[in-house]
Design an enzyme around this catalytic site. Structure first.
Site, PDB file in Angstrom:
ATOM      1  N   LYS A  39       0.844  -1.192   0.000  1.00 34.68           N
ATOM      2  CA  LYS A  39       0.000   0.000   0.000  1.00 34.68           C
ATOM      3  C   LYS A  39       0.880   1.243   0.000  1.00 34.68           C
ATOM      4  CE  LYS A  39      -1.943   1.837   3.746  1.00 34.68           C
ATOM      5  NZ  LYS A  39      -1.774   3.312   3.698  1.00 34.68           N
ATOM      6  N   ASP A  66      -3.624   4.311  -1.796  1.00 36.35           N
ATOM      7  CA  ASP A  66      -4.549   4.711  -0.724  1.00 36.35           C
ATOM      8  C   ASP A  66      -4.570   6.233  -0.608  1.00 36.35           C
ATOM      9  OD1 ASP A  66      -6.279   4.594   1.430  1.00 36.35           O
ATOM     10  OD2 ASP A  66      -4.673   4.263   2.898  1.00 36.35           O
ATOM     11  N   LYS A  68      -7.635   7.982  -0.904  1.00 36.65           N
ATOM     12  CA  LYS A  68      -8.957   8.364  -0.386  1.00 36.65           C
ATOM     13  C   LYS A  68      -9.525   9.579  -1.121  1.00 36.65           C
ATOM     14  CE  LYS A  68      -7.831   6.624   4.239  1.00 36.65           C
ATOM     15  NZ  LYS A  68      -6.393   6.317   3.976  1.00 36.65           N
ATOM     16  N   ASP A  71     -13.728  14.569  -4.316  1.00 36.31           N
ATOM     17  CA  ASP A  71     -13.715  15.865  -4.993  1.00 36.31           C
ATOM     18  C   ASP A  71     -14.940  15.903  -5.895  1.00 36.31           C
ATOM     19  OD1 ASP A  71     -12.818  18.314  -6.270  1.00 36.31           O
ATOM     20  OD2 ASP A  71     -10.762  17.740  -5.711  1.00 36.31           O
ATOM     21  N   THR A 121     -10.408   4.335  10.728  1.00 37.04           N
ATOM     22  CA  THR A 121     -10.183   3.525  11.927  1.00 37.04           C
ATOM     23  C   THR A 121      -9.650   4.342  13.097  1.00 37.04           C
ATOM     24  OG1 THR A 121      -7.996   2.909  11.071  1.00 37.04           O
ATOM     25  CG2 THR A 121      -9.819   1.378  10.680  1.00 37.04           C
ATOM     26  N   ARG A 212       3.179  -0.485  10.622  1.00 32.62           N
ATOM     27  CA  ARG A 212       4.243  -0.365  11.613  1.00 32.62           C
ATOM     28  C   ARG A 212       4.712  -1.678  12.235  1.00 32.62           C
ATOM     29  NH1 ARG A 212       1.296   4.808  14.217  1.00 32.62           N
ATOM     30  NH2 ARG A 212      -0.403   3.788  13.086  1.00 32.62           N
TER      31      ARG A 212
END
Length: 235
Positions: A39, A66, A68, A71, A121, A212
């Site tokens: 990603k 990614d 998002k 518009d 999230t 991470r």
């Protein structure tokens, strides 16, 4: 159940949320053949990551962009068309009806899959209330999934804690991608609605996004294999 994704490697998406191409190249090199899906979000994307995405795709890797998008419809449609030409596998847009319709138009006949983001999230009930939403997380996610299904969206991005409900609403033939996945013992960080890989898979997720716990590990390949093992055990 959703459409089968037989290889646990294809179910794990490693988030290259890193500040530079050098850092991303280093992680990808360390992961080698262990990981097949990556990603790329804003941080790396704005540091040359889109060119790197093309390199990964050229090497046979799958890439999830990614960004998002949200518009006016024309802008979204044209942006999606550009991503489709790159050969990316997934692209996120926010789950607003006009945006989702434009994205589906923009991808055309390409194999790019449009994923609608319901509620981030990192948001909980208090965050939605602060933003002016009258409904809570569960009701907002449900409504957006219903709208996405009506529009024909390819999949949903949701918290693993929402995956069971999303699968019930969305049905079996569209993808569910869950960020906010933390192996047992990992720190939550800035995520608020999280789950372990096994819990997310059993809840109905097709793909898990993990950043991470893998990229910050002293041994990223071992960390990725551990997540894949949890996925395989849950299938």
């Amino acid at each position: 159940m959703s459409l089968p994704v037989p290889d646990p490697r294809d179910r794990l998406i490693v988030a290259l949320d890193l500040p530079s191409l050098r850092a991303a190249e280093d992680i990808v090199s360390k992961l080698g053949d262990t990981v097949s899906f990556y990603k790329i979000g804003y941080e790396l994307g704005f540091a040359g990551g889109l060119g790197f995405a093309r390199e990964l795709i050229g090497e046979g890797k799958k890439v999830f962009i990614d960004f998002k998008l949200h518009d006016i419809g024309n802008t979204v449609a044209k942006g999606v068309a550009s991503v489709a030409h790159m050969g990316a596998s997934f692209l996120t847009v926010h789950a607003y009806p006009q945006t989702m319709r434009a994205a589906m138009e923009g991808k055309g006949a390409s194999p790019l899959r449009i994923l609608a983001v319901t509620v981030l999230t990192s948001y909980d009930e208090a965050d939605l209330a602060e933003a002016g939403y009258a409904q809570g997380v569960d009701a907002t996610v449900r409504r957006r999934v219903e709208q996405a299904g009506e529009i024909g969206i390819d999949g949903i991005v949701c918290a693993p804690t929402d995956a069971t409900m999303v699968r019930e609403v969305l049905g079996p033939r569209r993808a569910i991608v869950t960020p906010g996945v933390r192996p047992a013992g990992s720190a939550a960080g800035d995520q608020k609605r999280i789950a372990t890989p096994a819990v997310a898979i059993r809840a109905g997720a097709d793909h898990l996004v993990v950043g991470r716990p893998i990229v910050a590990s002293p041994d990223p390949a071992a960390a990725a294999r551990a997540v894949q093992a949890e996925i395989a055990a849950a299938l």
